[in-house]
Design an enzyme around this catalytic site. Structure first.
Site, PDB file in Angstrom:
ATOM      1  N   ASP A   1       0.874  -1.179   0.000  1.00 32.64           N
ATOM      2  CA  ASP A   1       0.000   0.000   0.000  1.00 32.64           C
ATOM      3  C   ASP A   1       0.913   1.231   0.000  1.00 32.64           C
ATOM      4  OD1 ASP A   1      -2.327   1.707   0.683  1.00 32.64           O
ATOM      5  OD2 ASP A   1      -1.386   1.779   2.651  1.00 32.64           O
TER       6      ASP A   1
ATOM      7  N   ASP B   1      -0.347   5.170   0.808  1.00 32.86           N
ATOM      8  CA  ASP B   1      -0.652   6.214   1.796  1.00 32.86           C
ATOM      9  C   ASP B   1      -0.795   5.618   3.201  1.00 32.86           C
ATOM     10  OD1 ASP B   1      -2.428   7.458  -0.883  1.00 32.86           O
ATOM     11  OD2 ASP B   1      -0.845   8.604   0.067  1.00 32.86           O
TER      12      ASP B   1
HETATM   13  C1  XBP Z   1      -5.321   6.249   0.564  1.00 31.93           C
HETATM   14  C2  XBP Z   1      -6.476   6.918  -0.054  1.00 31.93           C
HETATM   15  C3  XBP Z   1      -6.245   7.976  -1.084  1.00 31.93           C
HETATM   16  C4  XBP Z   1      -5.615   9.218  -0.438  1.00 31.93           C
HETATM   17  C5  XBP Z   1      -5.873  10.469  -1.255  1.00 31.93           C
HETATM   18  O1  XBP Z   1      -4.802   5.402  -0.410  1.00 31.93           O
HETATM   19  O2  XBP Z   1      -7.602   6.560   0.249  1.00 31.93           O
HETATM   20  O3  XBP Z   1      -7.508   8.324  -1.592  1.00 31.93           O
HETATM   21  O4  XBP Z   1      -6.213   9.447   0.837  1.00 31.93           O
HETATM   22  O5  XBP Z   1      -5.369  10.279  -2.561  1.00 31.93           O
HETATM   23  P1  XBP Z   1      -3.984   4.027  -0.011  1.00 31.93           P
HETATM   24  P2  XBP Z   1      -6.298  10.667  -3.843  1.00 31.93           P
HETATM   25  O6  XBP Z   1      -4.778   2.906  -0.644  1.00 31.93           O
HETATM   26  O7  XBP Z   1      -2.613   4.211  -0.605  1.00 31.93           O
HETATM   27  O8  XBP Z   1      -3.931   3.927   1.516  1.00 31.93           O
HETATM   28  O9  XBP Z   1      -6.845  12.044  -3.591  1.00 31.93           O
HETATM   29  O10 XBP Z   1      -5.354  10.600  -5.014  1.00 31.93           O
HETATM   30  O11 XBP Z   1      -7.367   9.610  -3.871  1.00 31.93           O
HETATM   31 MG    MG Z   2      -3.084   3.200   3.194  1.00 32.91          MG
END
Ligand code: XBP
Ligand code: MG
Length: 259
Positions: A10, A12
């Site tokens: 993953d 974020d």
């Molecule tokens: C986390 C998310 C993303 C980010 C924002 O992604 O839910 O939507 O919060 O990015 P991950 P965008 O699966 O890596 O934890 O505005 O590009 O959606």
């Molecule tokens: Mg994440």
């Protein structure tokens, strides 16, 4: 020789703590640019993170907190424009070095690569956000270490749906039992488990500590570094101070023992 072939990570909250001081101020700056009085505090953003996907999160915010804004094609156009602006602002922040990789991430990626483990990404954010984070926080060669970057709108349903992990597995040409996954949130855990990725490590962060990680094979406070050991919150880290390929291998063997 480790028992798994690929590591699917993953982005974020896992590769980097991007949310509170990265995505969130980028959203707020886009709102201000468009003359909207929408202010996502750190506390409110923690609640909004229950909805994955920036566009989906903004729509949820309007429906829940700004019901006076009429739901219509105009609203979807507004959200699309806001997301374009937010992403441009976020990319500038990444290029400015605003978001470092979490401790232990480069070490584990390097160790995995040296051990012949294939690397992949499965994330809700956009592909450009991923490659820019990797380049700016890990070096320009880092994006090339990943065979697969499954990201954002490449799938119809975002986490906790399994779609993005199924896409990563399909593009790797591997079954879930051949892989280890690393996540940070309950939505991510549900997505990975629904795709059959039982060898699942969770590295919690400020927003996700205390969430329900039932089904995860191992939960730690971070990957750790030799001078800053990792701490197991659920499951066994063994006697090593950090999460390394050997820890992932033991976790994978336990998760699929007898399977
Ligand atoms: C986390 C998310 C993303 C980010 C924002 O992604 O839910 O939507 O919060 O990015 P991950 P965008 O699966 O890596 O934890 O505005 O590009 O959606
Ligand atoms: Mg994440």
């Amino acid at each position: 020789m480790q028992s798994f072939e690929a590591l699917i990570l993953d982005v974020d909250g896992t590769l980097a703590d991007t949310e509170r001081d990265g995505h969130r101020p980028a959203f707020n700056a886009a709102f201000a640019e468009m003359g909207l009085d929408w202010e996502w505090t750190a506390e409110l953003y923690g609640e909004l993170l229950a909805v994955t996907g920036g566009k989906e999160r903004m729509l949820h915010f309007v429906e829940r907190w700004r019901p006076e804004v009429p739901g219509s094609r105009n609203l979807r156009d507004l959200i699309a424009e806001l997301h374009r602006r937010k992403t441009a602002i976020y990319l500038d922040m990444l290029r400015g070095g605003a978001v470092p990789l979490r401790p232990g991430v480069m070490r584990l990626l390097r160790e995995s690569r040296e051990a012949g483990v294939r690397l992949a990404i499965a994330t809700t954010t956009t592909p450009e956000n991923v490659t820019t984070l990797l380049e700016c926080s890990g070096g320009e060669e880092l994006p090339g270490w990943f065979e697969v970057i499954a990201a954002g709108d490449a799938v119809p349903a975002k986490k906790p749906a399994p779609d993005i992990y199924n896409l990563a597995l399909e593009e790797l040409g591997l079954a879930a039992r051949d892989c280890v996954a690393v996540e940070d949130s309950d939505n991510g855990v549900r997505s990975a488990l629904a795709a059959g990725l039982r060898a699942l490590l969770v590295t919690v962060n400020g927003y996700t500590r205390g969430q329900d990680f039932s089904g995860a094979a191992l939960v730690v406070d971070g990957l750790g570094e030799p001078d800053a050991p990792a701490r197991a919150l659920q499951g066994s880290l063994g006697d090593g101070p950090v999460v390394d390929v050997a820890v992932l291998d033991a976790m994978h063997r336990r998760a699929f023992a007898g399977a």
